[in-house]
Each structure stands twice: as structure tokens, then as C-alpha cells.
Design a protein around this motif. Structure first.
Motif, PDB file in Angstrom:
ATOM      1  N   PRO A   6       0.806  -1.223   0.000  1.00 55.08           N
ATOM      2  CA  PRO A   6       0.000   0.000   0.000  1.00 55.08           C
ATOM      3  C   PRO A   6       0.841   1.275   0.000  1.00 55.08           C
ATOM      4  CG  PRO A   6      -0.151  -1.108   2.126  1.00 55.08           C
ATOM      5  CD  PRO A   6       0.614  -2.010   1.208  1.00 55.08           C
ATOM      6  N   GLU A   7       2.112   1.176   0.399  1.00 53.51           N
ATOM      7  CA  GLU A   7       2.999   2.322   0.367  1.00 53.51           C
ATOM      8  C   GLU A   7       4.446   1.854   0.338  1.00 53.51           C
ATOM      9  OE1 GLU A   7       1.780   4.338   3.948  1.00 53.51           O
ATOM     10  OE2 GLU A   7       3.349   3.364   5.117  1.00 53.51           O
ATOM     11  N   GLN A   8       5.322   2.775  -0.044  1.00 49.09           N
ATOM     12  CA  GLN A   8       6.756   2.478  -0.101  1.00 49.09           C
ATOM     13  C   GLN A   8       7.487   3.600   0.627  1.00 49.09           C
ATOM     14  OE1 GLN A   8       8.162   1.942  -4.112  1.00 49.09           O
ATOM     15  NE2 GLN A   8      10.004   0.906  -3.456  1.00 49.09           N
ATOM     16  N   ARG A   9       8.482   3.226   1.452  1.00 50.01           N
ATOM     17  CA  ARG A   9       9.237   4.203   2.240  1.00 50.01           C
ATOM     18  C   ARG A   9      10.623   4.410   1.643  1.00 50.01           C
ATOM     19  NH1 ARG A   9       7.054   5.570   7.047  1.00 50.01           N
ATOM     20  NH2 ARG A   9       5.123   4.502   7.533  1.00 50.01           N
ATOM     21  N   PHE A  10      11.055   5.668   1.678  1.00 54.41           N
ATOM     22  CA  PHE A  10      12.359   6.071   1.157  1.00 54.41           C
ATOM     23  C   PHE A  10      13.037   6.982   2.179  1.00 54.41           C
ATOM     24  CE2 PHE A  10       9.582   5.331  -2.432  1.00 54.41           C
ATOM     25  CZ  PHE A  10      10.364   4.593  -3.304  1.00 54.41           C
ATOM     26  N   VAL A  16       7.289   8.856   2.403  1.00 60.50           N
ATOM     27  CA  VAL A  16       6.378   7.740   2.154  1.00 60.50           C
ATOM     28  C   VAL A  16       5.567   8.029   0.891  1.00 60.50           C
ATOM     29  CG1 VAL A  16       4.483   6.365   3.074  1.00 60.50           C
ATOM     30  CG2 VAL A  16       6.221   7.299   4.631  1.00 60.50           C
ATOM     31  N   VAL A  17       5.609   7.094  -0.047  1.00 61.27           N
ATOM     32  CA  VAL A  17       4.832   7.213  -1.281  1.00 61.27           C
ATOM     33  C   VAL A  17       3.756   6.139  -1.262  1.00 61.27           C
ATOM     34  CG1 VAL A  17       4.884   7.173  -3.798  1.00 61.27           C
ATOM     35  CG2 VAL A  17       6.844   8.094  -2.532  1.00 61.27           C
ATOM     36  N   PRO A  18       2.483   6.556  -1.325  1.00 57.93           N
ATOM     37  CA  PRO A  18       1.417   5.552  -1.382  1.00 57.93           C
ATOM     38  C   PRO A  18       1.421   4.851  -2.743  1.00 57.93           C
ATOM     39  CG  PRO A  18       0.514   7.744  -1.710  1.00 57.93           C
ATOM     40  CD  PRO A  18       1.979   7.917  -1.395  1.00 57.93           C
ATOM     41  N   ASN A  19       0.775   3.731  -2.826  1.00 55.05           N
ATOM     42  CA  ASN A  19       0.660   3.018  -4.102  1.00 55.05           C
ATOM     43  C   ASN A  19      -0.263   3.819  -5.015  1.00 55.05           C
ATOM     44  OD1 ASN A  19       0.297   1.362  -6.255  1.00 55.05           O
ATOM     45  ND2 ASN A  19      -0.460  -0.379  -5.098  1.00 55.05           N
ATOM     46  N   ILE A  20       0.325   4.505  -5.968  1.00 58.68           N
ATOM     47  CA  ILE A  20      -0.442   5.348  -6.887  1.00 58.68           C
ATOM     48  C   ILE A  20      -0.449   4.789  -8.314  1.00 58.68           C
ATOM     49  CG2 ILE A  20      -0.221   7.483  -5.552  1.00 58.68           C
ATOM     50  CD1 ILE A  20       2.170   8.246  -7.336  1.00 58.68           C
ATOM     51  N   ASP A  33      -0.855  14.104  -1.223  1.00 58.08           N
ATOM     52  CA  ASP A  33      -1.063  15.192  -0.261  1.00 58.08           C
ATOM     53  C   ASP A  33      -1.218  14.644   1.161  1.00 58.08           C
ATOM     54  OD1 ASP A  33      -1.654  18.031   0.424  1.00 58.08           O
ATOM     55  OD2 ASP A  33      -3.628  17.198   0.899  1.00 58.08           O
ATOM     56  N   ILE A  34      -1.937  13.552   1.300  1.00 57.88           N
ATOM     57  CA  ILE A  34      -2.127  12.925   2.613  1.00 57.88           C
ATOM     58  C   ILE A  34      -0.787  12.512   3.211  1.00 57.88           C
ATOM     59  CG2 ILE A  34      -3.054  10.861   3.763  1.00 57.88           C
ATOM     60  CD1 ILE A  34      -5.461  11.101   1.794  1.00 57.88           C
ATOM     61  N   LYS A  35       0.148  12.104   2.359  1.00 61.43           N
ATOM     62  CA  LYS A  35       1.481  11.671   2.817  1.00 61.43           C
ATOM     63  C   LYS A  35       2.487  12.828   2.824  1.00 61.43           C
ATOM     64  CE  LYS A  35       0.406   7.369   3.455  1.00 61.43           C
ATOM     65  NZ  LYS A  35       0.387   6.783   4.777  1.00 61.43           N
ATOM     66  N   GLN A  36       1.989  14.055   2.807  1.00 61.89           N
ATOM     67  CA  GLN A  36       2.817  15.263   2.942  1.00 61.89           C
ATOM     68  C   GLN A  36       3.674  15.604   1.723  1.00 61.89           C
ATOM     69  OE1 GLN A  36       2.162  17.059   5.822  1.00 61.89           O
ATOM     70  NE2 GLN A  36       0.662  15.433   6.033  1.00 61.89           N
ATOM     71  N   TRP A  37       3.202  15.252   0.532  1.00 63.80           N
ATOM     72  CA  TRP A  37       3.878  15.652  -0.696  1.00 63.80           C
ATOM     73  C   TRP A  37       3.161  16.885  -1.244  1.00 63.80           C
ATOM     74  CZ3 TRP A  37       8.385  13.628  -2.106  1.00 63.80           C
ATOM     75  CH2 TRP A  37       8.729  12.365  -1.641  1.00 63.80           C
ATOM     76  N   ALA A  38       3.908  17.957  -1.467  1.00 66.74           N
ATOM     77  CA  ALA A  38       3.340  19.196  -2.012  1.00 66.74           C
ATOM     78  C   ALA A  38       3.683  19.307  -3.496  1.00 66.74           C
ATOM     79  CB  ALA A  38       3.913  20.397  -1.265  1.00 66.74           C
ATOM     80  N   LEU A  97      -7.792  12.538 -17.860  1.00 63.17           N
ATOM     81  CA  LEU A  97      -6.783  12.573 -16.798  1.00 63.17           C
ATOM     82  C   LEU A  97      -5.895  11.340 -16.962  1.00 63.17           C
ATOM     83  CD1 LEU A  97      -9.059  13.707 -13.866  1.00 63.17           C
ATOM     84  CD2 LEU A  97      -7.170  14.998 -14.855  1.00 63.17           C
ATOM     85  N   PRO A  98      -4.603  11.545 -17.251  1.00 60.48           N
ATOM     86  CA  PRO A  98      -3.701  10.401 -17.467  1.00 60.48           C
ATOM     87  C   PRO A  98      -3.491   9.618 -16.174  1.00 60.48           C
ATOM     88  CG  PRO A  98      -2.458  12.441 -17.376  1.00 60.48           C
ATOM     89  CD  PRO A  98      -3.905  12.822 -17.338  1.00 60.48           C
ATOM     90  N   VAL A  99      -3.042   8.371 -16.305  1.00 58.71           N
ATOM     91  CA  VAL A  99      -2.840   7.500 -15.140  1.00 58.71           C
ATOM     92  C   VAL A  99      -1.350   7.322 -14.849  1.00 58.71           C
ATOM     93  CG1 VAL A  99      -5.017   6.271 -15.481  1.00 58.71           C
ATOM     94  CG2 VAL A  99      -2.923   5.373 -16.491  1.00 58.71           C
ATOM     95  N   VAL A 100      -1.055   7.118 -13.564  1.00 59.15           N
ATOM     96  CA  VAL A 100       0.333   6.993 -13.117  1.00 59.15           C
ATOM     97  C   VAL A 100       0.939   5.683 -13.615  1.00 59.15           C
ATOM     98  CG1 VAL A 100       1.830   6.812 -11.089  1.00 59.15           C
ATOM     99  CG2 VAL A 100      -0.099   8.422 -11.070  1.00 59.15           C
ATOM    100  N   SER A 101       2.102   5.800 -14.240  1.00 60.59           N
ATOM    101  CA  SER A 101       2.806   4.615 -14.726  1.00 60.59           C
ATOM    102  C   SER A 101       4.118   4.389 -13.977  1.00 60.59           C
ATOM    103  CB  SER A 101       3.082   4.738 -16.221  1.00 60.59           C
ATOM    104  OG  SER A 101       3.888   5.859 -16.507  1.00 60.59           O
ATOM    105  N   GLY A 102       4.588   5.394 -13.240  1.00 58.51           N
ATOM    106  CA  GLY A 102       5.827   5.227 -12.494  1.00 58.51           C
ATOM    107  C   GLY A 102       6.177   6.459 -11.702  1.00 58.51           C
ATOM    108  N   TYR A 103       7.185   6.305 -10.846  1.00 60.61           N
ATOM    109  CA  TYR A 103       7.692   7.449 -10.080  1.00 60.61           C
ATOM    110  C   TYR A 103       9.132   7.212  -9.671  1.00 60.61           C
ATOM    111  CZ  TYR A 103       6.491   4.677  -5.895  1.00 60.61           C
ATOM    112  OH  TYR A 103       6.382   3.685  -4.952  1.00 60.61           O
ATOM    113  N   ASP A 104       9.775   8.313  -9.265  1.00 62.91           N
ATOM    114  CA  ASP A 104      11.174   8.285  -8.856  1.00 62.91           C
ATOM    115  C   ASP A 104      11.333   9.224  -7.665  1.00 62.91           C
ATOM    116  OD1 ASP A 104      14.074   7.780  -9.235  1.00 62.91           O
ATOM    117  OD2 ASP A 104      14.097   9.908  -9.751  1.00 62.91           O
ATOM    118  N   VAL A 105      12.010   8.773  -6.615  1.00 60.13           N
ATOM    119  CA  VAL A 105      12.232   9.572  -5.411  1.00 60.13           C
ATOM    120  C   VAL A 105      13.712   9.917  -5.311  1.00 60.13           C
ATOM    121  CG1 VAL A 105      12.107   9.577  -2.898  1.00 60.13           C
ATOM    122  CG2 VAL A 105      10.288   8.498  -4.225  1.00 60.13           C
ATOM    123  N   ARG A 106      13.986  11.171  -4.984  1.00 57.75           N
ATOM    124  CA  ARG A 106      15.352  11.650  -4.744  1.00 57.75           C
ATOM    125  C   ARG A 106      15.405  12.230  -3.327  1.00 57.75           C
ATOM    126  NH1 ARG A 106      18.461  10.214  -9.263  1.00 57.75           N
ATOM    127  NH2 ARG A 106      17.040  10.278 -11.005  1.00 57.75           N
TER     128      ARG A 106
END
Length: 109
Positions: A6-10, A16-20, A33-38, A97-106
């Protein structure tokens, strides 16, 4: 095949990134937004709002759109920031509205 977590931690658990995956960007951004990403607004363009796909998304309040490809699978890039990291989200599709296919955290620092 196991379901995704349901989420991944970095960043030592500070980001914390929820499963999007597979979610339309409007729903994904609410979960972020719930996980504090602006959202980080896209680069300003001459004359105000961008044209094309980026402009359409910005008019809907999705100001973090950075760029969209003009052809092919319709990829778009979005940017977010938390106290611990930066997040780049990629969407795909030419639906309203396009759908999420991936993400990258730095991680910062």
C-alpha cells in the motif's frame, strides 16, 4: 503474483509514497497530499498558462505538470516535494486525466 504494497518508504523512512500506480493523476495527487507531498508548480511560460496538454491540466488545478509528450503514449511528468525528498511522477495516456505509470524519489541531503 503478489499485490503491490500500500505504500513504499524512502530516505530512511522519512518519505512515504502511497501506491499510486494506475490511478488517474487527480486521485494520485490527493493520496500524495495525505502523505505530505506538495506539488511543485511547473516552469512559468511566457504569457501565463502553458498551451497543449500541460495547459489543460494546469487549468484543472494540476499545476505540478512539468511537461507532456506531444505524440506516442502521451507521457506527462509531474513534480512534488516533501520535507525529506523530491518526487517525480510519470503518467501515460491521452484520456482526460492520465494515469500513473511510475515514479522516482530523490532524497535530500
Amino acid at each position: 503474483m503478489l499485490p503491490l504494497a500500500p505504500e513504499q518508504r524512502f530516505c530512511a523512512g522519512r518519505a512515504v509514497v502511497p501506491n499510486i500506480y494506475g490511478l488517474p493523476i487527480d486521485i494520485a495527487r490527493r493520496l500524495l497530499d495525505i502523505k505530505q507531498w506538495a506539488p511543485l508548480p511547473g516552469e512559468p511560460v511566457a504569457g501565463g498558462i502553458a498551451e497543449g496538454r500541460e495547459g489543460e491540466l494546469a487549468k484543472r488545478g494540476i499545476v505540478e505538470v512539468e511537461s507532456c509528450s506531444g505524440t506516442g503514449f502521451g507521457y506527462c511528468a509531474f513534480r512534488y516535494r516533501s520535507a525529506a525528498a523530491r518526487l517525480n511522477v510519470t503518467t501515460v495516456g491521452d484520456a482526460d486525466l492520465p494515469v500513473v505509470s511510475g515514479y522516482d524519489v530523490r532524497c535530500d541531503g
